[in-house]
Design an enzyme around this catalytic site. Structure first.
Site, short mmCIF file in Angstrom:
data_model
loop_
_atom_site.label_atom_id
_atom_site.label_comp_id
_atom_site.label_asym_id
_atom_site.label_seq_id
_atom_site.Cartn_x
_atom_site.Cartn_y
_atom_site.Cartn_z
N HIS A 308 51.09 99.30 -11.45
CA HIS A 308 51.48 99.28 -12.86
C HIS A 308 50.21 99.26 -13.73
O HIS A 308 49.25 98.55 -13.42
CB HIS A 308 52.31 98.02 -13.13
CG HIS A 308 52.57 97.74 -14.58
ND1 HIS A 308 51.95 96.71 -15.27
CD2 HIS A 308 53.37 98.36 -15.47
CE1 HIS A 308 52.38 96.70 -16.52
NE2 HIS A 308 53.23 97.69 -16.67
N ASN A 309 50.21 100.06 -14.81
CA ASN A 309 49.05 100.12 -15.70
C ASN A 309 47.74 100.15 -14.89
O ASN A 309 46.85 99.31 -15.06
CB ASN A 309 49.05 98.93 -16.67
CG ASN A 309 50.11 99.09 -17.75
OD1 ASN A 309 50.81 100.11 -17.81
ND2 ASN A 309 50.24 98.10 -18.61
N GLU A 338 49.95 104.74 -12.53
CA GLU A 338 50.49 104.91 -13.87
C GLU A 338 49.39 105.24 -14.87
O GLU A 338 48.26 104.76 -14.74
CB GLU A 338 51.22 103.64 -14.32
CG GLU A 338 51.92 103.82 -15.66
CD GLU A 338 52.62 102.55 -16.13
OE1 GLU A 338 53.40 102.65 -17.10
OE2 GLU A 338 52.37 101.48 -15.55
N ASP A 340 49.00 105.64 -19.25
CA ASP A 340 49.56 105.59 -20.61
C ASP A 340 48.69 106.46 -21.51
O ASP A 340 47.52 106.13 -21.73
CB ASP A 340 49.55 104.15 -21.15
CG ASP A 340 50.55 103.25 -20.44
OD1 ASP A 340 51.28 103.77 -19.59
OD2 ASP A 340 50.58 102.05 -20.74
N HIS A 353 46.29 100.61 -23.06
CA HIS A 353 47.56 99.93 -23.27
C HIS A 353 47.81 99.89 -24.78
O HIS A 353 47.21 99.09 -25.50
CB HIS A 353 47.52 98.53 -22.68
CG HIS A 353 48.87 97.94 -22.46
ND1 HIS A 353 49.12 96.59 -22.44
CD2 HIS A 353 50.07 98.53 -22.25
CE1 HIS A 353 50.41 96.37 -22.23
NE2 HIS A 353 51.00 97.54 -22.11
N GLU A 387 53.35 107.64 -19.09
CA GLU A 387 54.01 107.16 -20.30
C GLU A 387 53.32 107.90 -21.43
O GLU A 387 52.18 107.62 -21.79
CB GLU A 387 53.86 105.65 -20.42
CG GLU A 387 54.73 105.09 -21.54
CD GLU A 387 54.68 103.57 -21.59
OE1 GLU A 387 54.56 103.04 -22.72
OE2 GLU A 387 54.75 102.93 -20.54
#
Length: 791
Positions: A308-309, A338, A340, A353, A387
């Protein structure tokens, strides 16, 4: 001493000599932080010593065993940032094991850089090729050096007493002196090399192993071939048909005597101990540590190691973003990472983030890291979970980078160009990177012909938009209580206040800062990069069963996933037999903590995304599950989770077809050379062992041994712990050693986690790992394991 001599052979002498003399190099932390340090290899050829010229006597050291690899040239973000100042042939990076930061160095010349690069690589190679006996010799040598305070190559009894404390032994002084006098063959009042080895052997005599040895030895001196066969068959439960051949192989492999016992086709106590301490004597079955599962099942039939992230190295509010996050995740076998993406300056998408103070990196650099590192550890497919917060123009730039940098590694269409009815297998997707994200229309439309109306269409924001989920979670009162636990003061209207975030005082929760679910324009170029992993909003299990395509994937926060588990556990499992699901941590976990992944694996969820940068029990479980099957990042789900017509409710495992509970009996016998956890020289640990079962709720359990006073060197328990396992296919077993403290919280000493299905029965050693998941040799536990049917 053997290892020292091995490293100082004629071919290596010149190579290591320059390192031993030492070199002044620049240690680089940023474009503005460049300090000169004096580095040299210690005489033991195992320790790197370095200091600042201005630091007086102060210095630092690290072990060669802590270094995983050496990267040449500008192969780190820090060295890339100063590429215009120092040429690549003078630069190199030492990459450490675990979560420790890299060491970026610049030598004064290319020759000096090469001397250290080649030397470090050779030292690492020699370490990796060391046998168990050599490792033990090296460990003894290290302790001798630590205790020999005046560096005269010998130790008096006072130094021996200090050594015992350092080694976690609180021994009766009279007994220690008796061992010392016995080892002092020269009667000089000091111990030299061979005498110290004798002292160490007396100190580490394994009465527990000797007891087992003598139980099976016909004459008490050796195990004959027949004795060893009986032990392997009756205790280790090896297959009867091949037990004679196995016994002969073990004697050949581990018996040190070339002239005596080995010629008699027998095994001495030393050979027996070497076997039990080896990988073959480990609790983790070696066959299941290699690639052993069927890799030709559809992709959704596997648990997938997921991050995650991935770009974050620290917390979710002010943490450092780095491509090193991706490199480290891939190094641990991660197969789903991941990113973003946000609009950045100069037309280049950035990764960070959103709406926080985390640092930013270029999307392009992330894609380059994927190209260079995605398949170093595992050749099986990588899923890049996006994302996407970029506008249409920078989405096109994203698509361009994906296509030009990844080339054929990026999966751009179905494997055969036809409309599929199910996922391809990991085997078929080897070496491919799959983009997970929003897509215009379905897979069928893109294969039947291009979408014509306009270059970019409006699509729905996927349910994976984590920024929106922070706002959504904050509306629940139980979530607010969780926020208080992680350090929030209060919620005032639409504002959250933090007690200790420096210049960060408030984060606004409003529609401008955190967009709610809305429409977003999506570029066709980026849409076309999504093939088998189209992100969609989840409505209900019924809606999904009737309407969803196999390639549509939904993402849930941990709280939503738990809600689905509580309300419709069996439906959740059936859903995951048809489609991929991703679960990720709550947005309120600003400290990058993790949720319990076992809950989600119990539902058959394939992509359970964790914060890899945060050590703890959750990452221990992740490392434990994916430690099998060659650490390839894919683990085949149990058959009852792969068939949508089968019913399995993790809350009620006894109702499933083929239910067969098992009894697990573990006798914790002893521990060996447990590390100190308190830096005080006089401190010695009081160890106890906790065995935890992680699985379906009915299997969740833990039991502990008693603690042993003041002995971390060779504590002995002989305590028996018993468990009932209702869903063995999903269970993980975690062994934890802690230092008992009646006045405060117990200190962590070491742990080891493995799947229940990978356990070898019989007398086994458990080689402990640190909190970071790295090995801490020679720390281990000795146990006896027996698994039996209950019905």
């Amino acid at each position: 001493q053997k290892y020292k001599l091995k490293n100082r052979t004629k071919s290596n002498q010149t190579l290591f000599q320059s390192m031993i003399v030492g070199t002044v190099m620049r240690k680089i932390k940023s474009r503005t932080w460049k300090k000169q340090r004096y580095f040299k290899l210690q005489e033991d050829c195992m320790t790197i010593w370095y200091k600042s010229k201005k630091a007086g006597n102060a210095h630092s050291t690290f072990s060669v065993s802590d270094v995983e690899t050496v990267r040449e040239g500008h192969q780190s973000e820090v060295l890339l940032s100063i590429a215009d100042e120092f040429p690549p042939d003078r630069c190199f990076t030492l990459v450490f094991r675990g979560r420790r930061g890299n060491l970026d160095l610049v030598a004064d010349s290319a020759d000096e850089a090469q001397s250290w690069i080649k030397g470090m690589k050779k030292l690492i190679e020699n370490l990796e090729n060391m046998g168990e006996s050599e490792k033990l010799d090296q460990w003894i040598c290290e302790w001798f050096k630590k205790a020999d305070k005046n560096n005269d190559g010998r130790m008096n009894f006072r130094e021996i007493r200090v050594l015992l404390k350092m080694m976690n032994v609180d021994m009766n002084e009279h007994h220690a002196h008796r061992l010392f006098m016995t080892a002092d063959k020269s009667q000089t009042g000091t111990l030299e090399d061979d005498e110290f080895v004798l002292f160490y052997k007396m100190l580490t005599q394994r009465e527990d192993v000797l007891r087992v040895f003598q139980d099976y030895s016909g004459d008490g001196q050796k195990l004959s071939l027949r004795d060893l066969e009986e032990f392997l068959r009756d205790e280790q439960l090896e297959e009867v048909d091949g037990v004679q051949q196995l016994a002969m192989e073990l004697i050949e492999r581990y018996e040190p005597s070339d002239t005596g016992t080995k010629m008699l086709k027998a095994m001495s106590i030393d050979g027996f101990l070497m076997y039990l301490a080896s990988a073959e004597g480990s609790i983790f079955h070696p066959r299941q540590q290699s690639l052993y599962q069927d890799m030709t099942q559809p992709l959704n039939h596997y648990f997938i190691s997921s991050s995650h992230n991935t770009y974050l190295m620290e917390d979710q509010l002010r943490g450092h973003s780095s491509v090193e996050g991706y490199i480290r995740a891939f190094k641990r076998g991660c197969r789903c990472v991941e990113v973003d993406c946000w609009d950045g300056p100069n037309g280049e998408p950035i990764v960070y983030h959103g709406h926080t103070f985390t640092s930013k990196i270029l999307f392009k650099d992330v894609v380059i890291a994927l190209r260079n590192y995605a398949f170093k550890v595992s050749e099986y497919p990588v899923i890049l979970s996006t994302e996407n917060h970029c506008g249409v123009e920078q989405q096109r730039v994203m698509a361009q980078h994906l296509n030009t940098i990844l080339g054929d590694k990026l999966l751009k269409s179905t494997l055969d160009g036809k409309i599929p009815v199910s996922f391809p297998s990991p085997e078929e997707l080897k070496g491919k990177i799959l983009l997970k994200g929003k897509k215009i229309g379905g897979l069928e439309e893109s294969l039947n012909g291009p979408v014509e109306p306009e270059d970019s269409l409006t699509g729905e924001v996927s349910d994976e938009d984590e920024a929106a989920d922070i706002d959504e979670d904050s509306l629940h009162s139980n979530s607010l209580r969780r926020m208080a636990k992680v350090g929030y003061w209060c919620v005032c209207g639409s504002t959250l206040q933090f007690p200790s975030c420096g210049s960060i005082k408030f984060i606004q929760f409003n529609s401008r800062s955190f967009p709610q679910k809305s429409k977003q324009r999506l570029s066709k170029e980026l849409s076309d990069c999504v093939v088998y992993c189209k992100s969609v909003h989840f409505s209900s299990f019924k809606h999904s069963r009737i309407h969803s395509k196999f390639y549509e994937i939904s993402s849930f926060t941990e709280s939503k996933a738990r809600k689905h588990l509580r309300e419709a556990g069996a439906e959740f499992v059936r859903h995951n037999a048809r489609q991929l699901t991703r679960v990720y941590p709550s947005g309120l976990r600003t400290d990058s903590s993790n949720f319990n992944p076992q809950e989600m694996w119990n539902t058959g969820t394939q992509i359970v995304a964790l914060n890899f940068q945060t050590a703890g029990v959750e990452m221990d479980l992740n490392d434990g599950l994916f430690g099998q099957n060659g650490r390839c990042g894919y683990v085949l789900k149990p058959d009852f989770m792969r068939m949508s017509e089968r019913s399995f409710d993790p809350e009620v495992p006894i109702n499933r077809e083929g239910y067969r509970p098992l009894s697990l009996c573990i006798q914790v016998i002893s521990g060996q050379q447990l590390p100190k956890v308190n830096i005080k020289e006089s401190s010695v640990v009081d160890p106890f062992v906790r065995v935890e079962i992680h699985g379906v709720p009915l299997d969740q359990a833990k039991q502990e041994t008693r603690y042993i006073d003041n002995n971390g060197f060779n504590p002995v328990w002989y305590d028996t712990l018993r468990f009932t396992i209702h869903a063995p296919e999903l269970a993980l077993v975690r062994f934890v050693v802690e230092d008992y403290d009646k006045a405060s919280r117990n200190d962590f000493v070491g742990q080891y986690t493995l799947p229940f299905s990978c356990i070898q029965q019989g007398y086994r050693h458990i080689h402990l790992l640190s909190k970071d998941g790295t090995s801490i040799p020679p720390a281990s536990l000795f146990v006896h394991v027996r698994i039996t049917n209950l019905v």
